[in-house]
Design a protein around this motif. Structure first.
Motif, PDB file in Angstrom:
ATOM      1  N   TYR A 117       0.839  -1.192   0.000  1.00 43.69           N
ATOM      2  CA  TYR A 117       0.000   0.000   0.000  1.00 43.69           C
ATOM      3  C   TYR A 117       0.882   1.252   0.000  1.00 43.69           C
ATOM      4  N   SER A 118       0.475   2.250  -0.773  1.00 44.95           N
ATOM      5  CA  SER A 118       1.253   3.488  -0.782  1.00 44.95           C
ATOM      6  C   SER A 118       0.913   4.376   0.407  1.00 44.95           C
ATOM      7  N   ASN A 119      -0.228   4.141   1.056  1.00 44.68           N
ATOM      8  CA  ASN A 119      -0.673   5.029   2.130  1.00 44.68           C
ATOM      9  C   ASN A 119      -0.625   4.413   3.530  1.00 44.68           C
ATOM     10  N   ARG A 120      -0.032   3.221   3.663  1.00 47.47           N
ATOM     11  CA  ARG A 120       0.112   2.646   5.007  1.00 47.47           C
ATOM     12  C   ARG A 120       1.083   1.464   4.975  1.00 47.47           C
ATOM     13  N   ASP A 121       1.510   1.054   6.173  1.00 46.37           N
ATOM     14  CA  ASP A 121       2.364  -0.121   6.394  1.00 46.37           C
ATOM     15  C   ASP A 121       3.773   0.082   5.803  1.00 46.37           C
ATOM     16  N   GLY A 122       4.565  -0.957   5.896  1.00 45.32           N
ATOM     17  CA  GLY A 122       5.924  -0.914   5.367  1.00 45.32           C
ATOM     18  C   GLY A 122       6.840  -0.014   6.189  1.00 45.32           C
ATOM     19  N   LYS A 123       7.858   0.510   5.539  1.00 49.78           N
ATOM     20  CA  LYS A 123       8.842   1.390   6.177  1.00 49.78           C
ATOM     21  C   LYS A 123       8.870   2.742   5.466  1.00 49.78           C
ATOM     22  N   LEU A 124       9.004   3.809   6.260  1.00 48.89           N
ATOM     23  CA  LEU A 124       9.086   5.156   5.716  1.00 48.89           C
ATOM     24  C   LEU A 124      10.510   5.680   5.837  1.00 48.89           C
ATOM     25  N   PHE A 125      11.014   6.246   4.748  1.00 49.67           N
ATOM     26  CA  PHE A 125      12.363   6.800   4.725  1.00 49.67           C
ATOM     27  C   PHE A 125      12.289   8.290   4.398  1.00 49.67           C
ATOM     28  N   ASN A 126      13.144   9.064   5.045  1.00 53.44           N
ATOM     29  CA  ASN A 126      13.264  10.477   4.700  1.00 53.44           C
ATOM     30  C   ASN A 126      14.179  10.636   3.502  1.00 53.44           C
ATOM     31  N   VAL A 127      13.998  11.713   2.761  1.00 55.12           N
ATOM     32  CA  VAL A 127      14.824  12.007   1.586  1.00 55.12           C
ATOM     33  C   VAL A 127      15.958  12.939   2.001  1.00 55.12           C
ATOM     34  N   THR A 128      17.205  12.546   1.699  1.00 53.06           N
ATOM     35  CA  THR A 128      18.358  13.373   2.053  1.00 53.06           C
ATOM     36  C   THR A 128      18.970  14.097   0.864  1.00 53.06           C
ATOM     37  N   LYS A 129      18.690  13.601  -0.358  1.00 60.14           N
ATOM     38  CA  LYS A 129      19.264  14.258  -1.544  1.00 60.14           C
ATOM     39  C   LYS A 129      18.448  13.926  -2.780  1.00 60.14           C
ATOM     40  N   ILE A 130      18.327  14.930  -3.667  1.00 65.23           N
ATOM     41  CA  ILE A 130      17.663  14.749  -4.956  1.00 65.23           C
ATOM     42  C   ILE A 130      18.654  15.114  -6.057  1.00 65.23           C
ATOM     43  N   LEU A 131      18.849  14.210  -7.017  1.00 63.57           N
ATOM     44  CA  LEU A 131      19.723  14.477  -8.168  1.00 63.57           C
ATOM     45  C   LEU A 131      18.898  14.354  -9.449  1.00 63.57           C
ATOM     46  N   ILE A 132      18.529  15.487 -10.012  1.00 62.36           N
ATOM     47  CA  ILE A 132      17.797  15.500 -11.283  1.00 62.36           C
ATOM     48  C   ILE A 132      18.803  15.542 -12.418  1.00 62.36           C
ATOM     49  N   HIS A 133      18.550  14.793 -13.471  1.00 67.47           N
ATOM     50  CA  HIS A 133      19.478  14.784 -14.603  1.00 67.47           C
ATOM     51  C   HIS A 133      19.702  16.229 -15.079  1.00 67.47           C
ATOM     52  N   PRO A 134      20.960  16.635 -15.231  1.00 68.24           N
ATOM     53  CA  PRO A 134      21.259  18.036 -15.559  1.00 68.24           C
ATOM     54  C   PRO A 134      20.692  18.503 -16.900  1.00 68.24           C
ATOM     55  N   LEU A 135      20.383  17.584 -17.809  1.00 67.04           N
ATOM     56  CA  LEU A 135      19.851  17.958 -19.123  1.00 67.04           C
ATOM     57  C   LEU A 135      18.342  17.770 -19.222  1.00 67.04           C
ATOM     58  N   PHE A 136      17.692  17.549 -18.106  1.00 66.74           N
ATOM     59  CA  PHE A 136      16.236  17.360 -18.133  1.00 66.74           C
ATOM     60  C   PHE A 136      15.535  18.583 -18.725  1.00 66.74           C
ATOM     61  N   ASN A 137      14.669  18.323 -19.712  1.00 65.45           N
ATOM     62  CA  ASN A 137      13.919  19.377 -20.385  1.00 65.45           C
ATOM     63  C   ASN A 137      12.434  19.180 -20.099  1.00 65.45           C
ATOM     64  N   GLU A 138      11.839  20.114 -19.393  1.00 64.56           N
ATOM     65  CA  GLU A 138      10.450  19.959 -18.984  1.00 64.56           C
ATOM     66  C   GLU A 138       9.483  20.034 -20.152  1.00 64.56           C
ATOM     67  N   SER A 139       9.889  20.710 -21.237  1.00 64.39           N
ATOM     68  CA  SER A 139       9.009  20.854 -22.397  1.00 64.39           C
ATOM     69  C   SER A 139       8.992  19.595 -23.263  1.00 64.39           C
ATOM     70  N   THR A 140      10.177  19.064 -23.545  1.00 68.18           N
ATOM     71  CA  THR A 140      10.277  17.882 -24.403  1.00 68.18           C
ATOM     72  C   THR A 140      10.338  16.584 -23.603  1.00 68.18           C
ATOM     73  N   LEU A 141      10.519  16.704 -22.271  1.00 68.04           N
ATOM     74  CA  LEU A 141      10.630  15.567 -21.362  1.00 68.04           C
ATOM     75  C   LEU A 141      11.846  14.692 -21.638  1.00 68.04           C
ATOM     76  N   GLU A 142      12.816  15.223 -22.331  1.00 63.41           N
ATOM     77  CA  GLU A 142      14.067  14.476 -22.516  1.00 63.41           C
ATOM     78  C   GLU A 142      14.810  14.369 -21.191  1.00 63.41           C
ATOM     79  N   HIS A 143      15.470  13.235 -20.980  1.00 66.96           N
ATOM     80  CA  HIS A 143      16.267  12.977 -19.780  1.00 66.96           C
ATOM     81  C   HIS A 143      15.414  13.095 -18.513  1.00 66.96           C
ATOM     82  N   ASP A 144      14.211  12.546 -18.577  1.00 67.58           N
ATOM     83  CA  ASP A 144      13.269  12.614 -17.452  1.00 67.58           C
ATOM     84  C   ASP A 144      13.646  11.561 -16.415  1.00 67.58           C
ATOM     85  N   LEU A 145      14.670  11.864 -15.627  1.00 68.69           N
ATOM     86  CA  LEU A 145      15.222  10.891 -14.692  1.00 68.69           C
ATOM     87  C   LEU A 145      15.752  11.625 -13.455  1.00 68.69           C
TER      88      LEU A 145
END
Length: 297
Positions: free
Chosen positions: A132-160
């Motif tokens: 379930y996405s809304n209960r149970d299991g283990k919850l982890f905090n996020v310490t870092k986000i690395l978006i691909h440096p060439l990500f293009n929101e218009s063309t969605l290239e490098h959407d990672l």
């Protein structure tokens, strides 16, 4: 007429108007009997009564009528333990899906990190080891986000994007595939509204896809996706009509033989539409970027 009761036959012959009325009544009775038999002996099907399509674009949920029955394809997390849900802290609202690739790293779509309020993304948490996405299991905090440096929101290239958690998980990361198969499976959750989260279980689901050439897929990219041209770093697939459901969950892993093929970018799925397709980031094209990022951090 010889098989009808004699009384009925006499009435029909004696009075034409009465005969017609009695014939209609007789036909109606036979129809109701036939319907009753059908309802008793018909096979039981699993049907999505509210025939909606769900397309996850962060907090935007689009709904459109879906014109065909949908088979239930809910599965337990043990079927694919590397699947994780990215949820809003405090509300447990499902934002996106992701996949475990190492002890502390999650792979997802770049757009899934668009609403992070900092580099640590303190408004999101990662739920792992739960069906379930809304209960149970283990919850982890996020310490870092690395978006691909060439990500293009218009063309969605490098959407990672890569997400680092505050502690190790006990699942183990998934391996990457170095080839594109004919078919694959997509794992993810259905996006809910905030009102639904406390009252409805959001269960992990699976959809079966067939991979198709990008040139063919480009023909189907119309409307809001008309400006997107598929390239070699993307994969296109069509939904197997006999399986799955009517939604695409951004960041969901596309898997074949327990190897990661792609990460879900977007999809246009409706059984009343002329084409049902989804587009994924081709992970094989980004293995070097992923490996370098894990080494650096």
């Amino acid at each position: 007429m010889s098989c009808l009761p004699q009384e009925f036959f006499k009435v029909v012959c004696a009075d034409k108007r009465t005969g017609i009325f009695m014939t209609l009544i007789f036909a109606l009775v036979l129809s109701l009997m036939g319907l009753s038999v059908y309802l008793v002996v018909r096979p039981i099907e699993c049907i999505e009564q509210k025939r909606y399509i769900y397309v996850n674009k962060m907090y935007e949920t689009r709904q459109a009528l879906c014109q065909k029955r949908i088979n239930c394809r809910e599965i337990p997390i043990v079927r694919f333990p590397q699947a994780v849900a990215i949820v809003e802290k405090g509300t447990n609202l499902h934002v996106c899906s992701g996949v475990i690739i190492s002890d502390q790293w999650i792979l997802t779509a770049a757009r899934c990190a668009a609403f992070c309020n900092s580099n640590e993304c303190s408004n999101y948490r990662i739920r792992a080891e739960s069906s379930y996405s809304n209960r149970d299991g283990k919850l982890f905090n996020v310490t870092k986000i690395l978006i691909h440096p060439l990500f293009n929101e218009s063309t969605l290239e490098h959407d990672l994007a890569l997400i680092q958690t505050d502690r190790n998980n006990n699942v183990g990361g998934i391996s990457f595939s170095n080839s594109i198969p004919i078919s694959a499976e997509l794992y993810g959750w259905t996006p809910f509204s905030k009102a639904d989260v406390p009252y409805r279980d959001n269960i992990l689901k699976i959809m079966d896809f067939n991979i198709i050439p990008n040139d063919l897929c480009n023909i189907y990219l119309k409307g809001e996706y008309a400006n997107i041209k598929l390239r070699s770093n993307m994969i296109c697939a069509t939904l197997n009509f006999q399986e799955g459901g009517c939604y695409i969950d951004s960041g969901s892993p596309l898997v074949s033989d327990n190897r990661l093929i792609g990460i879900a970018m977007f999809g246009k799925l409706c059984y009343s539409c002329p084409s049902n397709m989804a587009v994924f980031t081709n992970i094989h094209r980004y293995e070097q970027f992923i490996q370098d990022s894990l080494i650096r951090f």
